[in-house]
Design a protein around this motif. Structure first.
Motif, PDB file in Angstrom:
ATOM      1  N   ILE A   1       0.698  -1.154  -0.047  1.00  0.00           N
ATOM      2  CA  ILE A   1       0.038   0.133   0.039  1.00  0.00           C
ATOM      3  C   ILE A   1       1.027   1.145   0.005  1.00  0.00           C
ATOM      4  N   VAL A   2       0.824   2.057  -1.021  1.00  0.00           N
ATOM      5  CA  VAL A   2       1.561   3.282  -1.067  1.00  0.00           C
ATOM      6  C   VAL A   2       0.722   4.302  -0.718  1.00  0.00           C
ATOM      7  N   ALA A   3       1.148   4.978   0.288  1.00  0.00           N
ATOM      8  CA  ALA A   3       0.357   6.283   0.927  1.00  0.00           C
ATOM      9  C   ALA A   3       0.619   7.635   0.100  1.00  0.00           C
ATOM     10  N   ARG A   4      -0.331   8.205  -0.446  1.00  0.00           N
ATOM     11  CA  ARG A   4       0.164   9.248  -1.605  1.00  0.00           C
ATOM     12  C   ARG A   4       0.620  10.340  -0.798  1.00  0.00           C
ATOM     13  N   HIS A   5      -0.078  10.723   0.443  1.00  0.00           N
ATOM     14  CA  HIS A   5       0.443  11.970   0.988  1.00  0.00           C
ATOM     15  C   HIS A   5       1.290  11.574   2.273  1.00  0.00           C
ATOM     16  N   ASP A   6       1.959  10.563   2.072  1.00  0.00           N
ATOM     17  CA  ASP A   6       2.886  10.218   3.322  1.00  0.00           C
ATOM     18  C   ASP A   6       4.080  11.235   3.529  1.00  0.00           C
ATOM     19  N   GLY A   7       4.111  11.692   4.668  1.00  0.00           N
ATOM     20  CA  GLY A   7       5.085  12.828   5.125  1.00  0.00           C
ATOM     21  C   GLY A   7       6.206  12.158   5.729  1.00  0.00           C
ATOM     22  N   MET A   8       6.380  10.715   5.909  1.00  0.00           N
ATOM     23  CA  MET A   8       7.564  10.119   6.520  1.00  0.00           C
ATOM     24  C   MET A   8       8.231   9.525   5.577  1.00  0.00           C
ATOM     25  N   ILE A   9       7.869   8.605   4.566  1.00  0.00           N
ATOM     26  CA  ILE A   9       8.454   8.182   3.645  1.00  0.00           C
ATOM     27  C   ILE A   9       7.901   8.659   2.260  1.00  0.00           C
ATOM     28  N   PRO A  10       8.953   8.932   1.455  1.00  0.00           N
ATOM     29  CA  PRO A  10       8.450   9.737   0.238  1.00  0.00           C
ATOM     30  C   PRO A  10       7.593   8.848  -0.773  1.00  0.00           C
ATOM     31  N   PRO A  11       6.104   8.975  -1.099  1.00  0.00           N
ATOM     32  CA  PRO A  11       5.550   8.042  -2.066  1.00  0.00           C
ATOM     33  C   PRO A  11       6.122   7.739  -3.040  1.00  0.00           C
ATOM     34  N   ALA A  12       7.136   8.239  -3.755  1.00  0.00           N
ATOM     35  CA  ALA A  12       7.751   7.786  -4.867  1.00  0.00           C
ATOM     36  C   ALA A  12       8.700   6.576  -4.441  1.00  0.00           C
ATOM     37  N   ALA A  13       9.528   6.962  -3.246  1.00  0.00           N
ATOM     38  CA  ALA A  13      10.277   5.635  -2.614  1.00  0.00           C
ATOM     39  C   ALA A  13       9.540   4.525  -2.244  1.00  0.00           C
ATOM     40  N   GLU A  14       8.222   4.794  -1.864  1.00  0.00           N
ATOM     41  CA  GLU A  14       7.349   3.632  -1.589  1.00  0.00           C
ATOM     42  C   GLU A  14       6.844   2.610  -2.787  1.00  0.00           C
ATOM     43  N   ALA A  15       6.710   3.597  -4.115  1.00  0.00           N
ATOM     44  CA  ALA A  15       6.439   3.010  -5.248  1.00  0.00           C
ATOM     45  C   ALA A  15       7.517   2.319  -5.704  1.00  0.00           C
ATOM     46  N   ALA A  16       8.679   2.772  -5.691  1.00  0.00           N
ATOM     47  CA  ALA A  16      10.100   2.017  -6.338  1.00  0.00           C
ATOM     48  C   ALA A  16      10.247   0.807  -5.310  1.00  0.00           C
ATOM     49  N   MET A  17      10.083   0.695  -3.921  1.00  0.00           N
ATOM     50  CA  MET A  17      10.345  -0.346  -3.289  1.00  0.00           C
ATOM     51  C   MET A  17       9.271  -1.460  -3.742  1.00  0.00           C
ATOM     52  N   ALA A  18       8.218  -0.956  -3.657  1.00  0.00           N
ATOM     53  CA  ALA A  18       6.927  -1.936  -4.322  1.00  0.00           C
ATOM     54  C   ALA A  18       7.295  -2.618  -5.629  1.00  0.00           C
ATOM     55  N   LYS A  19       7.794  -1.863  -6.386  1.00  0.00           N
ATOM     56  CA  LYS A  19       8.025  -2.357  -7.775  1.00  0.00           C
ATOM     57  C   LYS A  19       9.285  -3.294  -7.730  1.00  0.00           C
ATOM     58  N   ALA A  20      10.250  -2.896  -6.896  1.00  0.00           N
ATOM     59  CA  ALA A  20      11.566  -3.657  -6.815  1.00  0.00           C
ATOM     60  C   ALA A  20      11.298  -5.321  -6.238  1.00  0.00           C
ATOM     61  N   ILE A  21      10.137  -5.219  -5.273  1.00  0.00           N
ATOM     62  CA  ILE A  21      10.036  -6.465  -4.702  1.00  0.00           C
ATOM     63  C   ILE A  21       8.915  -7.376  -5.646  1.00  0.00           C
TER      64      ILE A  21
ATOM     65  N   PRO B   1      -5.124   7.645  -0.693  1.00  0.00           N
ATOM     66  CA  PRO B   1      -4.782   8.991  -0.497  1.00  0.00           C
ATOM     67  C   PRO B   1      -4.723   9.437   0.759  1.00  0.00           C
ATOM     68  N   THR B   2      -3.680   8.963   1.551  1.00  0.00           N
ATOM     69  CA  THR B   2      -3.711   9.126   3.283  1.00  0.00           C
ATOM     70  C   THR B   2      -2.268   9.498   3.531  1.00  0.00           C
ATOM     71  N   SER B   3      -1.959   9.816   4.913  1.00  0.00           N
ATOM     72  CA  SER B   3      -0.834  10.091   5.433  1.00  0.00           C
ATOM     73  C   SER B   3      -0.170   8.480   5.435  1.00  0.00           C
ATOM     74  N   HIS B   4       0.874   8.703   6.458  1.00  0.00           N
ATOM     75  CA  HIS B   4       1.713   7.624   6.548  1.00  0.00           C
ATOM     76  C   HIS B   4       0.659   6.355   7.259  1.00  0.00           C
ATOM     77  N   VAL B   5       0.061   6.918   8.215  1.00  0.00           N
ATOM     78  CA  VAL B   5      -0.871   5.735   8.884  1.00  0.00           C
ATOM     79  C   VAL B   5      -2.054   5.565   8.074  1.00  0.00           C
ATOM     80  N   ALA B   6      -1.788   4.891   7.027  1.00  0.00           N
ATOM     81  CA  ALA B   6      -3.020   4.460   6.113  1.00  0.00           C
ATOM     82  C   ALA B   6      -3.921   3.648   6.887  1.00  0.00           C
ATOM     83  N   MET B   7      -3.643   2.783   7.642  1.00  0.00           N
ATOM     84  CA  MET B   7      -4.242   1.904   8.385  1.00  0.00           C
ATOM     85  C   MET B   7      -5.492   2.501   9.316  1.00  0.00           C
ATOM     86  N   LEU B   8      -5.150   3.793   9.795  1.00  0.00           N
ATOM     87  CA  LEU B   8      -6.028   4.607  10.722  1.00  0.00           C
ATOM     88  C   LEU B   8      -6.791   5.448   9.896  1.00  0.00           C
ATOM     89  N   ALA B   9      -6.510   6.027   8.870  1.00  0.00           N
ATOM     90  CA  ALA B   9      -6.992   7.126   7.666  1.00  0.00           C
ATOM     91  C   ALA B   9      -8.054   6.349   6.851  1.00  0.00           C
TER      92      ALA B   9
END
Length: 253
Positions: A200-220, A228-236
């Motif tokens: 799950i990529v959090a598009r408005h993440d202020g802790m991990i850049p969303p582009a970095a999340e997408a890159a890691m997801a692609k790599a694995i 469209p959430t902050s870092h705590v997608a599971m609460l938002a």
């Protein structure tokens, strides 16, 4: 006992022993939820009832956040205690934890929620090598033992900016301090190399850049969902996060 009764009893025992296992005999699937830094198990409080409503066994790990080995041990103990297959879910720092602990044979699928998924042999700090410090670094509050907390202002601005103020206050109050050294610890095993993963990529993440999340997801090679959430997608967006976890659950036969 007459011979005919004895033979009938023997046949009944044999049939019971060879009958296929009923659905009630098959161990339940278990979702093991692993929290990240600056959080605790309560960060899954909105997702847990949604998963339990589907008949799943759910356990939230309480990480000590003192070292990668300690967090992996805490997670492994929970995994080992489950009678059936495990779907392992990690948020933020716990992406490193589930990548390492996920090599356990009971783990059948991995779910990363706005989480780190570094290559084997790489630490979180090495992922950001050569980049300027993240904005939230100025909100860190170290204690005398080298453990870090996020200030209440940091939680509100970078960690959970899309939640109501009361919920932000609870997160700030209940966060688990993280030992600063964990971010230099290298991943030594990578379960995502051999097991299916969701991210799950959090598009408005202020802790991990969303582009970095997408890159890691692609790599694995993960199946990706963007929210469209902050870092705590599971609460938002707990229902949407639960849906991704359930997709991973449904993949396990």
């Amino acid at each position: 006992m007459p011979l005919t009764h004895f033979l009938a009893l023997g046949s009944a025992v044999l049939l019971a022993a060879t009958a296929p296992a009923s659905a009630a005999d098959v161990p339940k699937k278990t979702v093991v939820l692993v929290h990240g830094a600056f959080a605790d198990g309560s960060s899954w409080s909105k997702v847990i009832p949604l998963l339990q409503a589907k008949g799943l066994n759910v356990v939230a790990v309480q990480n000590p956040l003192s070292s990668l080995a300690a967090d992996v041990d805490a997670t492994m103990r929970v995994i080992d205690a489950q009678p059936g297959p495990v779907i392992l879910v990690g948020h933020s720092w716990a992406g490193v934890v589930i990548s390492q602990a996920g090599v356990n044979d009971k783990v059948k699928a991995l779910v990363y929620v706005a989480a780190f998924a570094p290559p084997k042999g790489v630490s979180i700090n090495e992922l950001g090598k050569g980049q300027p410090p993240p904005p939230w670094a100025s909100a860190l509050q170290p204690d005398s033992g080298g453990y870090l907390r996020l200030s209440a202002e940091g939680v509100a601005k970078y960690f959970a900016q899309d939640l109501p103020p009361a919920e932000i206050g609870v997160i700030a109050a209940t966060q688990g301090p993280a030992f600063s050294g964990i971010f230099d610890e290298k991943l030594t095993a990578a379960a995502y190399e051999t097991k299916p993963s969701w991210y799950i990529v959090a598009r408005h993440d202020g802790m991990i850049p969303p582009a970095a999340e997408a890159a890691m997801a692609k790599a694995i090679g993960a199946k990706v969902t963007e929210l469209p959430t902050s870092h705590v997608a599971m609460l938002a967006k707990p229902r949407e996060v639960a849906d991704v976890i359930l997709a991973a659950v449904d993949s396990v036969k």
